[in-house]
Design a protein around this motif. Structure first.
Motif, mmCIF file in Angstrom:
data_model
loop_
_atom_site.group_PDB
_atom_site.id
_atom_site.type_symbol
_atom_site.label_atom_id
_atom_site.label_comp_id
_atom_site.label_asym_id
_atom_site.label_seq_id
_atom_site.Cartn_x
_atom_site.Cartn_y
_atom_site.Cartn_z
ATOM 1 N N MET A 499 0.831 -1.206 0.000
ATOM 2 C CA MET A 499 0.000 0.000 0.000
ATOM 3 C C MET A 499 0.867 1.258 0.000
ATOM 4 S SD MET A 499 -3.015 -1.203 -0.254
ATOM 5 C CE MET A 499 -4.051 0.225 0.089
ATOM 6 N N ASP A 500 1.825 1.310 -0.931
ATOM 7 C CA ASP A 500 2.715 2.465 -1.134
ATOM 8 C C ASP A 500 3.698 2.689 0.015
ATOM 9 O OD1 ASP A 500 1.697 3.086 -3.621
ATOM 10 O OD2 ASP A 500 0.121 4.364 -2.798
ATOM 11 N N GLU A 501 3.755 1.785 0.972
ATOM 12 C CA GLU A 501 4.721 1.900 2.055
ATOM 13 C C GLU A 501 5.847 0.892 1.840
ATOM 14 O OE1 GLU A 501 5.142 1.204 6.883
ATOM 15 O OE2 GLU A 501 3.171 1.126 5.926
ATOM 16 N N VAL A 502 7.075 1.405 1.805
ATOM 17 C CA VAL A 502 8.231 0.530 1.636
ATOM 18 C C VAL A 502 8.528 -0.148 2.970
ATOM 19 C CG1 VAL A 502 10.664 0.404 1.013
ATOM 20 C CG2 VAL A 502 9.158 2.023 -0.168
ATOM 21 N N VAL A 503 8.323 -1.467 3.005
ATOM 22 C CA VAL A 503 8.536 -2.196 4.255
ATOM 23 C C VAL A 503 9.915 -2.852 4.301
ATOM 24 C CG1 VAL A 503 6.088 -2.592 4.629
ATOM 25 C CG2 VAL A 503 7.408 -4.252 3.316
ATOM 26 N N LYS A 504 10.537 -3.051 3.149
ATOM 27 C CA LYS A 504 11.894 -3.594 3.095
ATOM 28 C C LYS A 504 12.562 -3.070 1.839
ATOM 29 C CE LYS A 504 11.300 -7.829 5.748
ATOM 30 N NZ LYS A 504 9.959 -7.520 6.236
ATOM 31 N N SER A 505 13.860 -2.901 1.914
ATOM 32 C CA SER A 505 14.620 -2.424 0.767
ATOM 33 C C SER A 505 16.033 -2.962 0.852
ATOM 34 C CB SER A 505 14.637 -0.888 0.731
ATOM 35 O OG SER A 505 15.420 -0.429 -0.354
ATOM 36 N N ARG A 506 16.585 -3.292 -0.307
ATOM 37 C CA ARG A 506 17.969 -3.734 -0.320
ATOM 38 C C ARG A 506 18.565 -3.483 -1.689
ATOM 39 N NH1 ARG A 506 19.286 -9.877 0.101
ATOM 40 N NH2 ARG A 506 21.283 -8.938 -0.417
ATOM 41 N N GLU A 507 19.902 -3.423 -1.743
ATOM 42 C CA GLU A 507 20.639 -3.253 -2.985
ATOM 43 C C GLU A 507 21.137 -4.624 -3.445
ATOM 44 O OE1 GLU A 507 21.221 -0.390 -4.707
ATOM 45 O OE2 GLU A 507 19.989 0.741 -3.278
ATOM 46 N N VAL A 508 21.132 -4.824 -4.753
ATOM 47 C CA VAL A 508 21.633 -6.083 -5.289
ATOM 48 C C VAL A 508 22.367 -5.793 -6.596
ATOM 49 C CG1 VAL A 508 19.474 -6.578 -6.512
ATOM 50 C CG2 VAL A 508 21.048 -8.439 -5.996
ATOM 51 N N TYR A 509 23.474 -6.465 -6.771
ATOM 52 C CA TYR A 509 24.243 -6.356 -8.010
ATOM 53 C C TYR A 509 24.101 -7.671 -8.764
ATOM 54 C CZ TYR A 509 28.196 -6.252 -11.237
ATOM 55 O OH TYR A 509 28.966 -6.312 -12.359
ATOM 56 N N ILE A 510 23.795 -7.593 -10.059
ATOM 57 C CA ILE A 510 23.633 -8.795 -10.889
ATOM 58 C C ILE A 510 24.921 -8.993 -11.676
ATOM 59 C CG2 ILE A 510 22.260 -9.953 -12.636
ATOM 60 C CD1 ILE A 510 20.735 -9.316 -10.075
ATOM 61 N N PRO A 511 25.773 -9.922 -11.275
ATOM 62 C CA PRO A 511 27.046 -10.115 -11.979
ATOM 63 C C PRO A 511 26.852 -10.776 -13.339
ATOM 64 C CG PRO A 511 26.770 -11.779 -10.288
ATOM 65 C CD PRO A 511 25.611 -10.832 -10.143
ATOM 66 N N GLU A 512 27.840 -10.589 -14.196
ATOM 67 C CA GLU A 512 27.781 -11.190 -15.529
ATOM 68 C C GLU A 512 27.739 -12.708 -15.467
ATOM 69 O OE1 GLU A 512 27.388 -9.780 -18.346
ATOM 70 O OE2 GLU A 512 27.710 -7.670 -17.870
ATOM 71 N N GLU A 513 28.281 -13.288 -14.382
ATOM 72 C CA GLU A 513 28.301 -14.759 -14.273
ATOM 73 C C GLU A 513 26.901 -15.358 -14.218
ATOM 74 O OE1 GLU A 513 30.094 -12.726 -12.551
ATOM 75 O OE2 GLU A 513 32.199 -13.356 -12.559
ATOM 76 N N LEU A 514 25.895 -14.537 -13.896
ATOM 77 C CA LEU A 514 24.545 -15.069 -13.753
ATOM 78 C C LEU A 514 23.677 -14.781 -14.965
ATOM 79 C CD1 LEU A 514 23.797 -14.250 -10.024
ATOM 80 C CD2 LEU A 514 24.497 -16.413 -11.051
#
Length: 651
Positions: A499-514
């Protein structure tokens, strides 16, 4: 068959019925009518046999010559012979009749045969002469359109796209209509619609049976015998598939119903079973015809076709977005760069979220429906439609183009090449040139401790380098599972929103290996856990046995162990092929792989008797910058959810 062909056939048959004296004198009248009846229901093999028997005794029987040529053409057999037959008819009839209704009919058929043979340059002068000779305005417009298509085709034939088109094979394609291929992410499962018989079904007048849905697995290098999807089967009633959701849990369907117009339905996969189809709500379905629907990769946008008022003509492609509460908004016509005054059909978005494939009779079609694509521009608008070219497109209908994660492969259905009773078969497209763009598929879960259903949770994905939102995903309502389709080599912010409220947040990097490995035709997934996964079994995504091109796997004999914890570093969906460099910095003798009941292969490193020891190891490997998404697993829990365990010996 276009309006002119239909009109002239009715005219010819009508004239034959009126001139009964001629019919009575024709000793082949009964044979001819049997041949026409066979042709009418699509049994061209029988029709050809009967027309040929007439010509053995009467080589200049004009009606038999004409209809034998038409049977060759409509069945895509011996098109060069059809042209010879049409030329013979033109030699027999008086020269003055070359441009009466019958003469025009024969010349038009001849031009059509040339176009089906991919020789549009021979059709162009015929169509030019027909256009300039007829007086009827509507007929002149028809010939002008076909002339335009033939000219487009002549250009595309001289500049073919470097690709290979092959039939998917006789295990899938049958002597009946087979169409609407839907291939799962891995490319190892295909759903399709077929009019082949099941059990003791009765045939329809055209000699085929009710449309039904089949599924086949790709094992040991070949497609297996298809199985009927019995949950979606109703005897003697048509049901066909339109699209498969990116996560493989929703089938959009077309089926007979009692409501006005044609309507779109959806069936959900719950606990491995397809549920009773439900009609999509208004304003998607209407009193008009809605014929096709498919979801965007993040499942927040539905693309569908409708001939409702207010469009550009015929069937148009519309899009509708899902709001924060999980309800569909108001449909929006996708505009003149995509829609024309003729029909548009079978929209399908590539997993990259930027490329939309569809079929159209308009734009610069070379005949019937052609496959086109358009790309989303930075401002959110859509670029002009691009014809996929020859040999994907032909002078007949080409439609239902289904891209895969591998941008160099696709599937589609077409009325071409077939010498069988049915004309629609399924084909595979392999591009000679590798298409650019590396996609990774990221698996994630949402928590259920908030008490919110999956429909009320959104997973928003923001690209770091330009702060642009690139995905608005909705987890599966039954499992909390979601799949993200992301370009590799980029960093993203992933937010769990209620409902427009951010309850969790995280940063992620997608490496070329994947990234997706084109050569191995596999899909790689990294498991992203916003927090602990839901405590319920994940629906089985795929049951295909894994193949490990770059790993030597030796079976482990289970022995009691005292270790309770391990660190999961990678989760892949079937046929994994990560680069060896991904495991650099680890003691490779401690790496194991577990095949889970959900179809994923999970790679873990180390076995620890305490959570503190596991945490210490986790912190040490995160310093490399590659394993920031690794997390601690309880080993007994991991084993309980797994079917097999291997020691991984890397090359």
């Amino acid at each position: 068959m276009n309006r002119f062909f239909i009109g002239v056939i009715i005219l010819l048959l009508g004239s034959a019925q009126v001139n009964s004296q001629i019919i009575i004198r024709d000793p082949h009248h009964a044979t001819f009518r049997r041949a026409m009846n066979a042709s009418d229901v699509g049994d061209f093999s029988r029709a050809i046999e009967l027309f040929q028997s007439i010509l053995v005794e009467s080589p200049q029987h004009i009606d038999a010559l004409t209809q034998l040529g038409m049977s060759y053409m409509f069945s895509h057999q011996n098109l060069d012979s059809a042209i010879v037959l049409f030329d013979k008819v033109l030699e027999i009839i008086p020269e003055d009749d070359a441009f009466n209704e019958f003469g025009i009919y024969i010349q038009h058929a001849k031009s059509r045969a040339y176009r089906l043979m991919n020789q549009p340059s021979f059709a162009i002068p015929i169509l030019e002469q027909l256009r300039d000779s007829v007086q009827d305005t509507e007929l002149k417009d028809d010939f002008s359109l076909e002339l335009k298509q033939a000219r487009h085709a002549a250009i595309l034939v001289q500049n073919p796209v470097p690709l290979k088109i092959t039939s998917i094979g006789d295990v899938i394609n049958s002597e009946f209509d087979d169409h609407s291929p839907l291939v799962c992410l891995t490319g190892n499962r295909i759903f399709f619609t077929s009019r082949r018989p099941v059990a003791r079904e009765r045939a329809f007048q055209d000699g085929q049976y009710a449309e039904k849905i089949f599924v086949s697995e790709f094992k040991d290098g070949q497609w297996q015998e298809p199985d009927l999807v019995r949950e979606l089967y109703s005897r003697h009633e048509h049901i066909s598939i339109l699209s498969l959701s990116p996560d493989g849990t929703k089938l959009f369907l077309f089926m007979n119903d009692r409501y006005p117009g044609r309507n779109i339905y959806v069936s959900n996969l719950v606990n491995g079973k397809w549920q009773e189809p439900e009609m999509l709500p208004a304003p998607i379905n209407s009193e008009w015809d809605e014929t096709h629907a498919s979801l965007s990769p993040d499942q927040s946008t539905l693309f569908f076709t409708s001939n409702r008022p207010g469009g550009y003509g015929g069937l148009d492609i519309y899009k509708v977005r899902m709001d924060e509460k999980g309800n569909w908004g108001e449909p929006v016509n996708m505009g003149p760069n995509i829609n024309t005054e003729l029909d548009e059909e079978t929209p399908k978005m590539h997993p990259d979220g930027l490329t939309l494939y569809f079929s159209s009779e308009g734009h610069n079609s070379i005949g019937g429906f052609d496959v086109f694509y358009t790309q989303k521009l930075p401002d959110g608008s859509w670029a002009g439609a691009v014809n996929m070219g020859v040999p994907v497109n032909s002078a007949d209908d080409d439609y239902f183009f289904v891209p895969t994660l591998n941008k160099s492969q696709a599937y589609f259905a077409s009325y071409r090449f077939s010498g069988k009773k049915a004309r629609s078969d399924i084909y595979r497209v392999s591009f000679d040139e590798q298409r650019k763009g590396s996609l990774a598929v990221v698996e994630g879960y949402v928590s259920d401790d908030s008490g919110k259903s999956g429909l009320e949770v959104r997973i928003l994905v923001w690209r770091d380098d330009d702060s642009k939102m690139v995905g608005d995903y909705r987890p599966n309502r039954h499992t909390g599972r979601y799949l993200l389709f992301l370009e590799a080599g980029e960093s993203y912010r992933i937010e769990e929103v209620i409902m427009d409220e951010v309850v969790k947040s995280r940063e992620v990097y997608i490496p070329e290996e994947l990234t997706y490995e084109r050569e191995q035709n596999v899909v790689l997934l990294q498991e992203l856990s916003m927090e602990s996964p839901l405590k319920r079994e994940i629906e089985r995504f795929d049951e295909q046995e894994p193949i490990f091109p770059h790993f030597y796997m030796t079976e482990i004999i289970e022995e009691p162990r005292s270790e309770l914890y391990t660190v999961q570093i990678l989760a892949l969906l079937r046929n994994p092929n990560p680069a060896d460099s991904f495991f650099s910095g680890l003691n490779r003798q401690n790496i194991r792989a577990y095949k889970g009941k959900d179809g994923f292969i999970r790679f873990v490193a180390g076995e620890f008797s305490s959570e503190e020891d596991a945490e210490e190891f986790l912190e040490s490997i995160r310093k490399s910058g590659k394993y920031h998404d690794a997390w601690i697993r309880e080993l007994p829990e991991l084993k309980a959810g797994s079917e097999e365990e291997w020691v991984v010996m890397l090359d």
